[in-house]
Design a protein around this motif. Structure first.
Motif, PDB file in Angstrom:
ATOM      1  N   VAL A  35     -10.275  30.748 -18.962  1.00 18.93           N
ATOM      2  CA  VAL A  35      -8.828  30.530 -19.049  1.00 18.93           C
ATOM      3  C   VAL A  35      -8.156  31.792 -19.567  1.00 18.93           C
ATOM      4  O   VAL A  35      -8.507  32.313 -20.626  1.00 18.93           O
ATOM      5  CB  VAL A  35      -8.509  29.332 -19.981  1.00 18.93           C
ATOM      6  N   ARG A  36      -7.194  32.299 -18.805  1.00 21.48           N
ATOM      7  CA  ARG A  36      -6.393  33.448 -19.251  1.00 21.48           C
ATOM      8  C   ARG A  36      -5.089  32.975 -19.880  1.00 21.48           C
ATOM      9  O   ARG A  36      -4.568  33.623 -20.795  1.00 21.48           O
ATOM     10  CB  ARG A  36      -6.105  34.379 -18.064  1.00 21.48           C
ATOM     11  N   ALA A  37      -4.547  31.838 -19.386  1.00 18.64           N
ATOM     12  CA  ALA A  37      -3.327  31.260 -19.952  1.00 18.64           C
ATOM     13  C   ALA A  37      -3.230  29.817 -19.473  1.00 18.64           C
ATOM     14  O   ALA A  37      -3.585  29.522 -18.327  1.00 18.64           O
ATOM     15  CB  ALA A  37      -2.101  32.039 -19.490  1.00 18.64           C
ATOM     16  N   ALA A  38      -2.778  28.918 -20.355  1.00 19.44           N
ATOM     17  CA  ALA A  38      -2.661  27.497 -19.998  1.00 19.44           C
ATOM     18  C   ALA A  38      -1.243  27.025 -20.299  1.00 19.44           C
ATOM     19  O   ALA A  38      -0.788  27.104 -21.440  1.00 19.44           O
ATOM     20  CB  ALA A  38      -3.674  26.665 -20.786  1.00 19.44           C
ATOM     21  N   ASN A  39      -0.558  26.545 -19.262  1.00 19.37           N
ATOM     22  CA  ASN A  39       0.814  26.080 -19.436  1.00 19.37           C
ATOM     23  C   ASN A  39       0.827  24.631 -19.949  1.00 19.37           C
ATOM     24  O   ASN A  39       0.034  23.808 -19.516  1.00 19.37           O
ATOM     25  CB  ASN A  39       1.546  26.169 -18.093  1.00 19.37           C
ATOM     26  N   ILE A  40       1.757  24.356 -20.869  1.00 23.37           N
ATOM     27  CA  ILE A  40       1.893  22.976 -21.367  1.00 23.37           C
ATOM     28  C   ILE A  40       2.941  22.258 -20.528  1.00 23.37           C
ATOM     29  O   ILE A  40       4.030  22.778 -20.291  1.00 23.37           O
ATOM     30  CB  ILE A  40       2.295  22.970 -22.852  1.00 23.37           C
ATOM     31  N   ASN A  41       2.590  21.059 -20.083  1.00 25.38           N
ATOM     32  CA  ASN A  41       3.493  20.222 -19.304  1.00 25.38           C
ATOM     33  C   ASN A  41       3.749  18.929 -20.067  1.00 25.38           C
ATOM     34  O   ASN A  41       2.894  18.482 -20.857  1.00 25.38           O
ATOM     35  CB  ASN A  41       2.846  19.860 -17.957  1.00 25.38           C
ATOM     36  N   GLU A 290       7.812  30.858 -24.823  1.00 25.49           N
ATOM     37  CA  GLU A 290       6.885  31.214 -25.918  1.00 25.49           C
ATOM     38  C   GLU A 290       5.480  31.400 -25.386  1.00 25.49           C
ATOM     39  O   GLU A 290       5.019  30.592 -24.572  1.00 25.49           O
ATOM     40  CB  GLU A 290       6.823  30.081 -26.961  1.00 25.49           C
ATOM     41  N   ARG A 291       4.817  32.442 -25.872  1.00 21.18           N
ATOM     42  CA  ARG A 291       3.378  32.602 -25.630  1.00 21.18           C
ATOM     43  C   ARG A 291       2.712  32.153 -26.925  1.00 21.18           C
ATOM     44  O   ARG A 291       2.847  32.818 -27.960  1.00 21.18           O
ATOM     45  CB  ARG A 291       3.048  34.057 -25.296  1.00 21.18           C
ATOM     46  N   ALA A 298      -1.643  22.384 -30.478  1.00 26.37           N
ATOM     47  CA  ALA A 298      -1.259  20.985 -30.747  1.00 26.37           C
ATOM     48  C   ALA A 298       0.216  20.887 -31.141  1.00 26.37           C
ATOM     49  O   ALA A 298       0.946  19.998 -30.684  1.00 26.37           O
ATOM     50  CB  ALA A 298      -2.143  20.399 -31.844  1.00 26.37           C
ATOM     51  N   ASP A 299       0.647  21.818 -31.952  1.00 32.73           N
ATOM     52  CA  ASP A 299       2.057  21.854 -32.354  1.00 32.73           C
ATOM     53  C   ASP A 299       2.945  22.072 -31.124  1.00 32.73           C
ATOM     54  O   ASP A 299       4.009  21.454 -30.986  1.00 32.73           O
ATOM     55  CB  ASP A 299       2.259  22.978 -33.378  1.00 32.73           C
ATOM     56  N   ALA A 300       2.503  22.928 -30.226  1.00 33.90           N
ATOM     57  CA  ALA A 300       3.300  23.211 -29.026  1.00 33.90           C
ATOM     58  C   ALA A 300       3.399  21.972 -28.132  1.00 33.90           C
ATOM     59  O   ALA A 300       4.474  21.659 -27.615  1.00 33.90           O
ATOM     60  CB  ALA A 300       2.676  24.388 -28.267  1.00 33.90           C
ATOM     61  N   VAL A 301       2.281  21.258 -27.955  1.00 34.38           N
ATOM     62  CA  VAL A 301       2.328  20.032 -27.136  1.00 34.38           C
ATOM     63  C   VAL A 301       3.274  19.013 -27.792  1.00 34.38           C
ATOM     64  O   VAL A 301       4.053  18.340 -27.115  1.00 34.38           O
ATOM     65  CB  VAL A 301       0.917  19.418 -26.943  1.00 34.38           C
ATOM     66  N   GLN A 302       3.237  18.954 -29.112  1.00 37.95           N
ATOM     67  CA  GLN A 302       4.126  18.018 -29.814  1.00 37.95           C
ATOM     68  C   GLN A 302       5.594  18.368 -29.576  1.00 37.95           C
ATOM     69  O   GLN A 302       6.436  17.485 -29.357  1.00 37.95           O
ATOM     70  CB  GLN A 302       3.826  18.031 -31.318  1.00 37.95           C
ATOM     71  N   VAL A 314       3.405  28.529 -23.149  1.00 35.68           N
ATOM     72  CA  VAL A 314       2.118  28.816 -22.517  1.00 35.68           C
ATOM     73  C   VAL A 314       1.120  29.258 -23.585  1.00 35.68           C
ATOM     74  O   VAL A 314       1.398  30.189 -24.364  1.00 35.68           O
ATOM     75  CB  VAL A 314       2.260  29.903 -21.418  1.00 35.68           C
ATOM     76  N   VAL A 315      -0.028  28.595 -23.606  1.00 40.34           N
ATOM     77  CA  VAL A 315      -1.061  28.882 -24.599  1.00 40.34           C
ATOM     78  C   VAL A 315      -1.971  29.987 -24.069  1.00 40.34           C
ATOM     79  O   VAL A 315      -2.458  29.907 -22.943  1.00 40.34           O
ATOM     80  CB  VAL A 315      -1.878  27.608 -24.906  1.00 40.34           C
ATOM     81  N   VAL A 316      -2.151  31.006 -24.892  1.00 40.15           N
ATOM     82  CA  VAL A 316      -2.974  32.145 -24.468  1.00 40.15           C
ATOM     83  C   VAL A 316      -4.165  32.267 -25.419  1.00 40.15           C
ATOM     84  O   VAL A 316      -3.990  32.589 -26.601  1.00 40.15           O
ATOM     85  CB  VAL A 316      -2.144  33.450 -24.474  1.00 40.15           C
ATOM     86  N   PRO A 317      -5.399  31.983 -24.933  1.00 40.96           N
ATOM     87  CA  PRO A 317      -6.571  32.123 -25.792  1.00 40.96           C
ATOM     88  C   PRO A 317      -6.718  33.545 -26.318  1.00 40.96           C
ATOM     89  O   PRO A 317      -6.326  34.506 -25.629  1.00 40.96           O
ATOM     90  CB  PRO A 317      -7.736  31.755 -24.880  1.00 40.96           C
ATOM     91  N   GLU A 318      -7.308  33.661 -27.500  1.00 34.76           N
ATOM     92  CA  GLU A 318      -7.467  34.984 -28.125  1.00 34.76           C
ATOM     93  C   GLU A 318      -8.198  35.952 -27.190  1.00 34.76           C
ATOM     94  O   GLU A 318      -9.197  35.586 -26.568  1.00 34.76           O
ATOM     95  CB  GLU A 318      -8.285  34.853 -29.404  1.00 34.76           C
ATOM     96  N   GLY A 319      -7.651  37.144 -27.059  1.00 29.24           N
ATOM     97  CA  GLY A 319      -8.329  38.161 -26.244  1.00 29.24           C
ATOM     98  C   GLY A 319      -8.111  37.985 -24.757  1.00 29.24           C
ATOM     99  O   GLY A 319      -8.526  38.823 -23.966  1.00 29.24           O
ATOM    100  N   ALA A 320      -7.431  36.871 -24.346  1.00 28.59           N
ATOM    101  CA  ALA A 320      -7.189  36.667 -22.916  1.00 28.59           C
ATOM    102  C   ALA A 320      -5.787  37.106 -22.580  1.00 28.59           C
ATOM    103  O   ALA A 320      -4.989  37.439 -23.443  1.00 28.59           O
ATOM    104  CB  ALA A 320      -7.365  35.189 -22.557  1.00 28.59           C
ATOM    105  N   GLY A 321      -5.460  37.073 -21.312  1.00 30.21           N
ATOM    106  CA  GLY A 321      -4.088  37.336 -20.878  1.00 30.21           C
ATOM    107  C   GLY A 321      -3.816  38.806 -20.678  1.00 30.21           C
ATOM    108  O   GLY A 321      -4.451  39.671 -21.271  1.00 30.21           O
TER     109      GLY A 321
END
Ligand SMILES: NC(=O)c1ccc[n+]([C@@H]2O[C@H](COP(=O)([O-])OP(=O)(O)OC[C@H]3O[C@@H](n4cnc5c(N)ncnc54)[C@H](OP(=O)(O)O)[C@@H]3O)[C@@H](O)[C@H]2O)c1
Length: 322
Positions: A35-41, A290-291, A298-302, A314-321
């Motif tokens: 995963v390079r980036a995961a969008n929250i829906n 927001e990245r 979890a806070d972002a999904v809330q 959009v959630v960006v794992p450490e070192g990815a993106g």
């Protein structure tokens, strides 16, 4: 690997836990993606609450769209195969459904291109047949799905009216290109739409909210207008009196974009090529507000669940993106 796991249904901030889990193993026709980036829906919130139409077995990882990388280094857009959702370091996805991430977009933008824009495209064009010069009304216009519909409406040559909740969202809707912005908290939506259309009403109405938004739509839809039912973010599923549609000559059309993947997969690839061209020309650009660092997912999904966000988180794992 690290993944956000949901072990019981509830509010995202209470039920999402960051855990160490095994990497998922691809089944037949599937591939492993980093995963390079995961969008929250919004559906991620509904998944956590156990209110989505799909109910993955517990525990599961939320996250329904990503920009990822194949083992041979291709940058792709994918819908992860639940229960192994995108809020993780690795996912599995159907190989046949992988789409190339557009060069014009960075990872976070590419992760937010798929569901919102495809839904907008199918809703506005395939279902509602939006024509140049028509008026398009978009509810939750500063939100994820709504902001995509605004950009696609402008690209189609429509006059776009955006309905939003609050002044900050109104500013975002204006920046997105809405010709008219209505703050549902302080303004009368029906009167504003009538005023903006010389009393005619909106030709196409794009509704991801339901409830009161739908009730207002029925009051300001034009003769031979089309109301596209996209979602129920308000939590209220309207049960309208159909004689009203008959008396005013308008259509109510349902839209379940995910069904096209099964019924007409070629149309999704075709739409993606069009969206890629639009992105290259600068006609559309996912509004990534927001990245989000992986640890704050979890806070972002809330916050998406609470309806307080604009555009996409959009959630960006450490070192990815990139
Ligand atoms: N039919 C399909 O195929 C399809 C595909 C994708 C998504 N969807 C649906 O589209 C909807 C929007 O998804 P999204 O990810 O783009 O979310 P979003 O629009 O970013 O967030 C929802 C927005 O709805 C509005 N809202 C009004 N009342 C609300 C309430 N009680 N709680 C929360 N929000 C409320 C808020 O905007 P304002 O304050 O500005 O009104 C909020 O920002 C969801 O219902 C989703 O399930 C449907």
């Amino acid at each position: 690997m690290q993944a956000w796991q949901v072990h019981r249904s509830g509010e995202p901030s209470e039920v999402m836990r960051l855990e160490e889990v095994d990497r998922p193993t691809p089944g037949e026709g599937q591939v492993l993606l980093r995963v390079r980036a995961a969008n929250i829906n919004f559906p991620d919130a509904l998944l956590c609450r156990g209110q989505y139409q799909i109910k993955p077995p517990l525990p599961f990882t939320p996250g329904v769209e990503i920009c990822g990388e194949t083992e041979d280094g291709r940058r792709v857009i994918a819908n992860p195969a639940l229960p192994h959702g995108g809020l993780a370091e690795y996912v599995i996805a159907d190989e046949a459904a992988l789409l190339p991430a557009p060069d014009a977009l960075d990872d976070a933008e590419a992760a937010a291109l798929h569901i919102g824009y495809q839904t907008g495209w199918f809703g506005l064009h395939r279902r509602a047949g939006l024509k140049e010069g028509e008026t398009l009304l978009v509810h939750a216009a500063a939100g994820g799905v709504g902001s995509a519909a605004v950009q696609l409406g402008k690209a189609a040559g429509a006059k776009v009216i955006g309905v939003v909740g609050g002044p900050q969202k109104a500013a975002v809707a204006r920046e997105l290109g809405c010709d008219v912005v209505v703050d549902r908290r302080t303004e009368d939506i029906v009167a504003a739409v009538k005023e903006a259309t010389g009393g005619r009403g909106a030709d196409v109405i794009y509704d991801p909210v339901g409830g009161d938004a739908y009730a207002k739509s029925a009051k300001c839809v034009a003769f031979e207008g089309r109301i596209v039912i996209v979602g129920f973010a308000s939590g209220d599923i309207p049960a309208p009196a159909l004689n009203h549609a008959l008396v005013k000559n308008y259509s109510i059309m349902g839209l379940h974009w995910g069904l096209y993947a099964r019924k007409d997969p070629a149309s999704i690839a075709h739409c993606h090529r069009t969206l890629t061209e639009y992105a290259a020309k600068g006609l559309i650009k996912p509004l990534v507000s927001e990245r989000v660092p992986f640890k704050d997912a979890a806070d972002a999904v809330q916050r998406v669940a609470d309806g307080t966000t604009t555009g996409r988180l959009v959630v960006v794992p450490e070192g990815a993106g990139r």
